[in-house]
Design a protein around this motif. Structure first.
Motif, mmCIF file in Angstrom:
data_model
loop_
_atom_site.group_PDB
_atom_site.id
_atom_site.type_symbol
_atom_site.label_atom_id
_atom_site.label_comp_id
_atom_site.label_asym_id
_atom_site.label_seq_id
_atom_site.Cartn_x
_atom_site.Cartn_y
_atom_site.Cartn_z
ATOM 1 N N GLY A 297 15.725 24.543 -32.955
ATOM 2 C CA GLY A 297 15.175 25.890 -32.821
ATOM 3 C C GLY A 297 13.717 25.875 -32.427
ATOM 4 N N ARG A 298 12.972 24.946 -32.977
ATOM 5 C CA ARG A 298 11.548 24.864 -32.671
ATOM 6 C C ARG A 298 11.320 24.505 -31.206
ATOM 7 N NH1 ARG A 298 7.130 22.324 -36.513
ATOM 8 N NH2 ARG A 298 8.087 23.973 -37.710
ATOM 9 N N ARG A 299 12.116 23.573 -30.686
ATOM 10 C CA ARG A 299 11.967 23.175 -29.286
ATOM 11 C C ARG A 299 12.310 24.338 -28.348
ATOM 12 N NH1 ARG A 299 14.692 17.540 -28.017
ATOM 13 N NH2 ARG A 299 13.609 17.904 -26.050
ATOM 14 N N VAL A 300 13.304 25.122 -28.716
ATOM 15 C CA VAL A 300 13.678 26.275 -27.902
ATOM 16 C C VAL A 300 12.546 27.299 -27.907
ATOM 17 C CG1 VAL A 300 15.268 28.230 -27.719
ATOM 18 C CG2 VAL A 300 16.158 25.949 -28.195
ATOM 19 N N LEU A 301 11.961 27.555 -29.068
ATOM 20 C CA LEU A 301 10.861 28.512 -29.152
ATOM 21 C C LEU A 301 9.643 28.048 -28.367
ATOM 22 C CD1 LEU A 301 11.020 29.647 -32.880
ATOM 23 C CD2 LEU A 301 11.558 30.986 -30.851
ATOM 24 N N VAL A 302 9.346 26.764 -28.427
ATOM 25 C CA VAL A 302 8.208 26.233 -27.675
ATOM 26 C C VAL A 302 8.468 26.361 -26.176
ATOM 27 C CG1 VAL A 302 6.955 24.113 -27.112
ATOM 28 C CG2 VAL A 302 7.399 24.696 -29.487
ATOM 29 N N ALA A 303 9.694 26.083 -25.752
ATOM 30 C CA ALA A 303 10.036 26.213 -24.335
ATOM 31 C C ALA A 303 9.931 27.676 -23.892
ATOM 32 C CB ALA A 303 11.441 25.680 -24.081
ATOM 33 N N GLN A 304 10.406 28.591 -24.699
ATOM 34 C CA GLN A 304 10.314 30.011 -24.362
ATOM 35 C C GLN A 304 8.856 30.460 -24.292
ATOM 36 O OE1 GLN A 304 12.653 31.985 -27.344
ATOM 37 N NE2 GLN A 304 14.565 31.720 -26.207
ATOM 38 N N ALA A 305 8.045 29.989 -25.233
ATOM 39 C CA ALA A 305 6.626 30.355 -25.233
ATOM 40 C C ALA A 305 5.933 29.810 -23.984
ATOM 41 C CB ALA A 305 5.940 29.819 -26.490
ATOM 42 N N VAL B 236 7.321 29.224 -21.031
ATOM 43 C CA VAL B 236 7.767 30.019 -19.881
ATOM 44 C C VAL B 236 7.071 31.377 -19.879
ATOM 45 C CG1 VAL B 236 9.756 31.223 -18.885
ATOM 46 C CG2 VAL B 236 9.986 28.857 -19.640
ATOM 47 N N LEU B 237 6.991 32.010 -21.031
ATOM 48 C CA LEU B 237 6.339 33.313 -21.127
ATOM 49 C C LEU B 237 4.853 33.216 -20.782
ATOM 50 C CD1 LEU B 237 6.782 36.266 -21.870
ATOM 51 C CD2 LEU B 237 6.196 35.687 -24.207
ATOM 52 N N ALA B 238 4.188 32.181 -21.257
ATOM 53 C CA ALA B 238 2.767 31.995 -20.948
ATOM 54 C C ALA B 238 2.576 31.754 -19.453
ATOM 55 C CB ALA B 238 2.207 30.818 -21.748
ATOM 56 N N GLY B 239 3.445 30.990 -18.850
ATOM 57 C CA GLY B 239 3.349 30.742 -17.420
ATOM 58 C C GLY B 239 3.537 31.996 -16.599
#
Length: 63
Positions: free
Chosen positions: A17-25, A27-30
């Motif tokens: 779950g943590r890796r998914v949240l970091v990946a989403q963050a 992408v959103l930041a980019g």
């Protein structure tokens, strides 16, 4: 005596779950950074127009 070794299945990548949240963050930041960079020229233009028209001081001259 013959020793048989178990054939391992290829290991799968585990997405926690943590890796998914970091990946989403990331992408959103980019995407946010891309949008900001794309809109900067328009914001600069609007600020220049605002300054040319007098900005906040025009409220005193035009009721």
């Amino acid at each position: 005596m013959k020793v048989e070794r178990a054939v391992r299945e290829p290991e799968r990548t585990v997405w926690t779950g943590r890796r998914v949240l970091v990946a989403q963050a990331a992408v959103l930041a980019g995407l946010t950074l891309l949008l900001l960079v794309k809109e900067v020229p328009g914001m600069v233009r609007e600020i220049k127009i605002y300054r040319m028209t007098g900005g906040r001081r025009t409220a005193r001259r035009h009721p």
